[in-house]
Design a protein around this motif. Structure first.
Motif, PDB file in Angstrom:
ATOM      1  N   GLU A   1      -8.016  -3.807  -1.477  1.00  0.00           N
ATOM      2  CA  GLU A   1      -6.679  -3.469  -1.002  1.00  0.00           C
ATOM      3  C   GLU A   1      -6.623  -3.451   0.525  1.00  0.00           C
ATOM      4  OE1 GLU A   1      -3.920  -3.103  -2.841  1.00  0.00           O
ATOM      5  OE2 GLU A   1      -5.127  -3.576  -4.600  1.00  0.00           O
TER       6      GLU A   1
ATOM      7  N   VAL B   1       0.841  -1.187   0.000  1.00  0.00           N
ATOM      8  CA  VAL B   1       0.000   0.000   0.000  1.00  0.00           C
ATOM      9  C   VAL B   1       0.878   1.239   0.000  1.00  0.00           C
ATOM     10  CG1 VAL B   1      -1.736   1.301   1.293  1.00  0.00           C
ATOM     11  CG2 VAL B   1      -1.868  -1.180   1.184  1.00  0.00           C
TER      12      VAL B   1
ATOM     13  N   GLN C   1      -2.717   5.553  -1.990  1.00  0.00           N
ATOM     14  CA  GLN C   1      -3.819   4.602  -2.079  1.00  0.00           C
ATOM     15  C   GLN C   1      -4.780   4.696  -0.899  1.00  0.00           C
ATOM     16  OE1 GLN C   1      -1.328   1.091  -2.728  1.00  0.00           O
ATOM     17  NE2 GLN C   1      -2.378   0.817  -4.668  1.00  0.00           N
TER      18      GLN C   1
END
Length: 161
Positions: A145, A130, A134
């Motif tokens: 995610e 990550v 993001q």
């Protein structure tokens, strides 16, 4: 396709036995309230995803004992950094120095911004896929995610305390 493969292998390691080991580092009263003996049936989340959300609730309660927050989703509930901040602060309590310098009341929400959370994790040797862009307060995080990120933290954060 790749996401499904990662999800199967990462989430397979999130089970009731590993959950019991992860919450052992939290205060005993929080451990008792958040121990899991039964699972409700869900058409939305798997047992592993439920355990991740339950773990975040326990961490939030550890850091913010006068507030309650129970995450229901892996996207909109992470729009602010409160859940990830509580996760970091419950396993790395000396990181409270990164909180803002303003006077805090007993029931103020403890927040660390997303960029600082990623930096703290890197300082402890927890590297992630990550990136800072993001997860940000201006956009809703991608649930896919976030599940992978939390599964990775679940498996690793207990060893860096």
């Amino acid at each position: 396709m790749v996401y499904q493969i990662l999800k199967i292998f990462y989430l397979a390691r999130v089970n009731p036995r590993s959950y019991a080991l992860v919450i052992k580092q939290l205060p005993p009263d929080v451990q008792q309230r958040h121990s899991v003996t039964r699972f409700g049936a869900s058409n939305v989340y798997s047992q592993a995803e439920y355990l991740l959300l339950r773990w975040l609730t326990a961490c939030f309660e550890t850091v913010n004992p006068h507030l309650t927050r129970e995450p229901k989703t892996f996207s909109s509930d992470f729009q602010d950094s409160a859940l990830l901040s509580s996760l970091v602060l419950s396993y790395f309590p000396k990181e409270e120095k990164n909180l803002s310098k303003r006077n805090k009341q007993a029931n103020d929400l403890k927040l660390i911004n997303y960029n600082t959370i990623i930096t703290i994790l890197k300082e402890y040797g927890i590297y992630t896929h990550v990136k800072n862009f993001q997860i940000s307060p201006t956009s809703v995080p991608n649930a896919r995610e976030m599940v992978l990120f939390l599964a990775m933290l679940f498996q690793n954060i207990q060893y860096f305390n």
